[in-house]
Motif scaffolding. Structure first.
Motif, PDB file in Angstrom:
ATOM      1  N   LEU A  58       1.106  -3.218 -10.963  1.00  8.99           N
ATOM      2  CA  LEU A  58       0.529  -4.400 -11.620  1.00  8.99           C
ATOM      3  C   LEU A  58       0.663  -5.613 -10.565  1.00  8.99           C
ATOM      4  N   ASN A  59       1.983  -5.599 -10.246  1.00  7.80           N
ATOM      5  CA  ASN A  59       2.501  -6.795  -9.250  1.00  7.80           C
ATOM      6  C   ASN A  59       1.732  -6.568  -7.856  1.00  7.80           C
ATOM      7  N   GLY A 114       0.970  -1.220   0.103  1.00 10.69           N
ATOM      8  CA  GLY A 114       0.077  -0.069   0.096  1.00 10.69           C
ATOM      9  C   GLY A 114       0.942   1.191  -0.002  1.00 10.69           C
ATOM     10  N   TYR A 115       2.049   1.371   0.676  1.00 14.12           N
ATOM     11  CA  TYR A 115       2.823   2.245   0.716  1.00 14.12           C
ATOM     12  C   TYR A 115       3.665   2.643  -0.623  1.00 14.12           C
ATOM     13  N   ILE A 116       4.048   1.444  -1.398  1.00 11.90           N
ATOM     14  CA  ILE A 116       4.354   1.704  -2.499  1.00 11.90           C
ATOM     15  C   ILE A 116       3.546   2.177  -3.387  1.00 11.90           C
ATOM     16  N   ALA A 117       2.481   1.761  -3.402  1.00  8.67           N
ATOM     17  CA  ALA A 117       1.312   2.196  -4.528  1.00  8.67           C
ATOM     18  C   ALA A 117       0.965   3.585  -4.288  1.00  8.67           C
ATOM     19  N   ILE A 118       0.869   4.079  -2.901  1.00  4.57           N
ATOM     20  CA  ILE A 118       0.341   5.325  -2.699  1.00  4.57           C
ATOM     21  C   ILE A 118       1.711   6.283  -3.238  1.00  4.57           C
ATOM     22  N   GLY A 119       2.836   5.712  -3.028  1.00  7.53           N
ATOM     23  CA  GLY A 119       4.049   6.645  -3.378  1.00  7.53           C
ATOM     24  C   GLY A 119       4.072   6.694  -4.928  1.00  7.53           C
ATOM     25  N   ILE A 120       3.601   5.853  -5.731  1.00  9.76           N
ATOM     26  CA  ILE A 120       3.539   5.902  -7.094  1.00  9.76           C
ATOM     27  C   ILE A 120       2.463   6.743  -7.319  1.00  9.76           C
TER      28      ILE A 120
END
Length: 99
Positions: free
Chosen positions: A86-87, A33-39
């Protein structure tokens, strides 16, 4: 014609950002979730900064518009970010539907 194309590009970016936020909400673990919100934040900042520069509202900094502006390293980075999204979306929580 230019206004229509610019509006379509902005709508596509907004869809991409909202989908990234949805992936962050449904991520299996916190780090995904942190990676996705960072992106999503990266794409939002780049979009707003580049459009602001083009309109003359913000200072010129050289931030490229994702997937539109020319630049090899920027394009590779954007594709890596989409690949990460996507991952994360493939490994998201399974929704349980109660009938």
């Amino acid at each position: 014609m230019g206004f229509v194309v610019a509006a379509i590009v902005i709508v596509v970016y907004m869809v991409m950002i909202t989908r990234a936020i949805y992936v962050a909400k449904t991520a299996k673990d916190d780090i995904g979730g942190y990676i996705a919100i960072g992106i999503a934040g990266i794409f939002t900042f780049h979009m707003l900064e580049n459009i602001g520069m083009t309109m003359g509202l913000l200072p010129i900094t050289g931030v490229p518009l994702p997937f539109v502006s020319y630049g090899g390293s920027s394009m590779i980075t954007n594709f890596i970010c989409i690949g990460l999204l996507l991952n994360i979306s493939v490994r998201r929580k399974k929704a349980i539907f109660i009938d």
